[in-house]
Design a protein around this motif. Structure first.
Motif, short mmCIF file in Angstrom:
data_model
loop_
_atom_site.label_atom_id
_atom_site.label_comp_id
_atom_site.label_asym_id
_atom_site.label_seq_id
_atom_site.Cartn_x
_atom_site.Cartn_y
_atom_site.Cartn_z
N THR A 66 0.82 -1.21 0.00
CA THR A 66 0.00 0.00 0.00
C THR A 66 0.86 1.27 0.00
O THR A 66 1.75 1.41 0.83
CB THR A 66 -0.89 0.00 1.26
N GLU A 67 0.54 2.17 -0.92
CA GLU A 67 1.21 3.48 -0.93
C GLU A 67 0.18 4.58 -0.69
O GLU A 67 -1.02 4.31 -0.66
CB GLU A 67 1.96 3.67 -2.26
N LYS A 68 0.68 5.81 -0.54
CA LYS A 68 -0.23 6.90 -0.20
C LYS A 68 -1.34 7.04 -1.25
O LYS A 68 -2.50 7.21 -0.93
CB LYS A 68 0.54 8.22 -0.08
N GLN A 69 -0.96 6.94 -2.51
CA GLN A 69 -1.92 7.23 -3.58
C GLN A 69 -2.78 6.02 -3.96
O GLN A 69 -3.67 6.15 -4.79
CB GLN A 69 -1.20 7.78 -4.82
N HIS A 127 8.30 4.71 -1.23
CA HIS A 127 7.73 4.67 0.12
C HIS A 127 6.64 3.60 0.22
O HIS A 127 6.18 3.09 -0.81
CB HIS A 127 7.11 6.03 0.46
N TRP A 138 2.95 3.35 2.58
CA TRP A 138 2.09 4.11 3.51
C TRP A 138 1.68 3.23 4.69
O TRP A 138 1.42 3.70 5.78
CB TRP A 138 0.89 4.61 2.71
N LYS A 178 2.01 4.10 12.95
CA LYS A 178 0.61 4.52 12.84
C LYS A 178 -0.03 4.55 14.24
O LYS A 178 0.19 3.65 15.06
CB LYS A 178 -0.17 3.51 11.99
N GLU A 214 5.05 3.67 8.58
CA GLU A 214 5.23 4.26 7.25
C GLU A 214 6.73 4.24 7.00
O GLU A 214 7.50 4.58 7.89
CB GLU A 214 4.74 5.71 7.25
#
Ligand SMILES: Cc1cc2nc3c(=O)[nH]c(=O)nc-3n(C[C@H](O)[C@H](O)[C@H](O)COP(=O)(O)OP(=O)(O)OC[C@H]3O[C@@H](n4cnc5c(N)ncnc54)[C@H](O)[C@@H]3O)c2cc1C
Length: 458
Positions: A187-190, A215, A217, A260, A272
């Motif tokens: 999973t990434e931010k976008q 990165h 997320w 988190k 993260e």
């Protein structure tokens, strides 16, 4: 701890005793029946032993590990990077027991036996009841193995450490450790469901290893010895093994940005991270990253079912324990007709969740050998993951109500179960994603529809 009933002002009565030191296997007839029905009766002695631990000392460790959540040590006191997470000893005790009894690997250690994945599902089911958070690295370590086997030279190196019965929390290169654990970074931010949006890049080096920049997320259990990470390489999204240490023994460039701050799951660290030119090795074929990691995801989805069914079970155990000792309006609560109905409904749903989970665990173990079971596993994992995980928060709230006010107080396990409950429905594909997966299977893989209806006919 000895407790007294006598206070200067009153005597404590009509309050149940804390449930402690019970055998979670021997007191669970539905579990014993399911394990026998699905062909893993041979694991009984192992499960009796583990059941004594999960209803015994691991309960206390579960409370301590949640009261003392992990802390990020990003730097040492002089400002050098550490990227370490510090856990309370109780977390390490849970991990030690989990690895010893094989929450992470019992199926792979017994691959030549019938229904080894059912036996391991029972281990996971027992182990997830006193505390669910440490199930995260256990599950990812279990699930990583089929993906690793795509690349024999990686499997050869890592499998002996992943199949170990020893938990080794030391921050050392894997070669020096007695046992290893493994996580996953997708999973990434976008984008999480839509992994095609991953932007992390992997550049092939002269020696055929890769340098990874980007990165993640969500990157749970960052103290695992390696993670399977998705990144874009020249030929598209690919799967890489990113270890904590580089081959020269220095720390890999995986920087933990922060942990988190989660609704629940407090004993488990979810982080993260940034990859600052991290070392990675290709797993499977370049450009086939999703196909490679999806095998891991199939098993972690099964584990979502196991974990949620286990949380249901722990909630009903507490509800039965409480209502069997508490009186209201002249009768034990459990003898009041409407409470009896509530408890029966909870038991029915909890046992149904277990039965479905164990049936699918058997199918998962036969994917290579039986086309019907393979097709069933393909579609029923998505259905079961959707339904059981979605029902768990509701069921736990109902069970919590059976304890009245005590069910809302942190000295009891119920608030922790309630906080944990929604996680499995989000992780590894949230509700809609599971529904779309079922539709995809029905439309594009007709054998899954046939397998499902053949099974339902029974
Ligand atoms: C505690 C915790 C630990 C985690 N640990 C990890 C980890 O270790 N590694 C890792 O890689 N990830 C991890 N995750 C991430 C998790 O797997 C993702 O959050 C999850 O897959 C959803 O992705 P997203 O957050 O990007 O949501 P999105 O993809 O944005 O989805 C949001 C909602 O939209 C829905 N949706 C998506 N696509 C469609 C569509 N086509 N049609 C209709 N609805 C749709 C989804 O079902 C969801 O309900 C963790 C998450 C949590 C909460």
């Amino acid at each position: 701890m000895a407790a007294t009933n006598q206070f200067n002002t009153h005597e404590v009565n009509n309050q149940p005793f804390t449930l402690a030191n019970y055998n979670a296997w021997l007191t669970d007839i539905a579990l014993m029946e399911a394990v026998a029905r699905e062909g893993a009766g041979w694991a009984k002695d192992h499960l009796i032993e583990f059941g004594a631990r999960t209803g015994g000392d691991m309960m206390a460790s579960g409370f301590l590990a949640n009261e003392n959540p992990p802390k990020l040590r990003a730097f040492d006191s002089y400002g050098r990077r550490l990227d370490e997470v510090e856990f309370h000893p109780a977390y390490h005790e849970l991990m030690t027991a989990g690895v010893r009894y094989g929450m992470n690997n019992f199926a792979w250690r017994n691959e030549n036996r019938e229904s080894a994945h059912v036996a391991r599902a029972a281990v996971m089911y027992l182990g997830s009841q006193p505390e669910a958070g440490f199930g995260c690295p256990m599950s990812m370590s279990y699930a990583a193995i089929p993906a690793l086997r795509h690349t024999p030279q990686i499997a050869e190196k890592w499998l002996p450490k992943l199949l170990s019965q020893q938990y080794d929390p030391r921050s050392l290169p894997m070669e020096q450790k007695l046992g290893c654990t493994m996580g996953m970074g997708m999973t990434e931010k976008q984008g999480g469901s839509d992994l095609r949006r991953n932007t992390t890049r992997a550049t092939r080096q002269e020696d055929c290893t890769y340098e990874i920049i980007g990165h993640k997320w969500f990157f749970s259990a960052p103290m695992c010895d390696a993670h399977l990470v998705l990144a874009q390489s020249e030929n598209g999204l690919s799967c890489f093994l990113v270890p904590r240490f580089r081959p020269d023994g220095t720390k890999n460039a995986v920087r933990i940005q922060r942990l988190k701050d989660k609704l629940g799951d407090w004993a488990n660290a979810s982080s993260e991270v940034e990859f600052h030119g991290a070392f990675g090795e290709l797993v499977g074929v370049e450009g086939r990253g999703i196909a490679t990691i999806i095998e891991m995801v199939a098993l972690t989805r099964l584990d979502c079912m196991i974990g949620s069914a286990a949380q249901m079970r722990q909630a009903i155990v507490q509800a039965i324990h409480h209502t069997s000792q508490r009186e209201a309006f002249g009768k034990l609560l459990i003898d009041q007709p409407i409470m009896r109905n509530v408890i029966a409904d909870l038991a029915l749903e909890s046992e149904a969740a277990l039965a479905l989970t164990m049936r699918i665990a058997r199918a998962v173990g036969m994917i290579e050998s039986d086309p019907h079971e393979a097709a069933l596993a393909r579609i029923a994992t998505a259905i079961g993951k959707y339904w059981i995980c979605k029902r768990t928060p509701v069921l736990i709230n109902e069970a919590q109500e059976c304890l009245g006010g005590n069910g809302y107080v942190e000295e009891n396990i119920m608030p922790r179960l309630y906080r944990q409950a929604p996680l499995n429905s989000i992780w590894e594909g949230s509700g809609n994603v599971q529904c779309l997966d079922v539709l995809r299977a029905l439309n594009k893989e007709p054998e899954t529809r046939d397998a499902l209806f053949a099974e339902l006919q029974k």
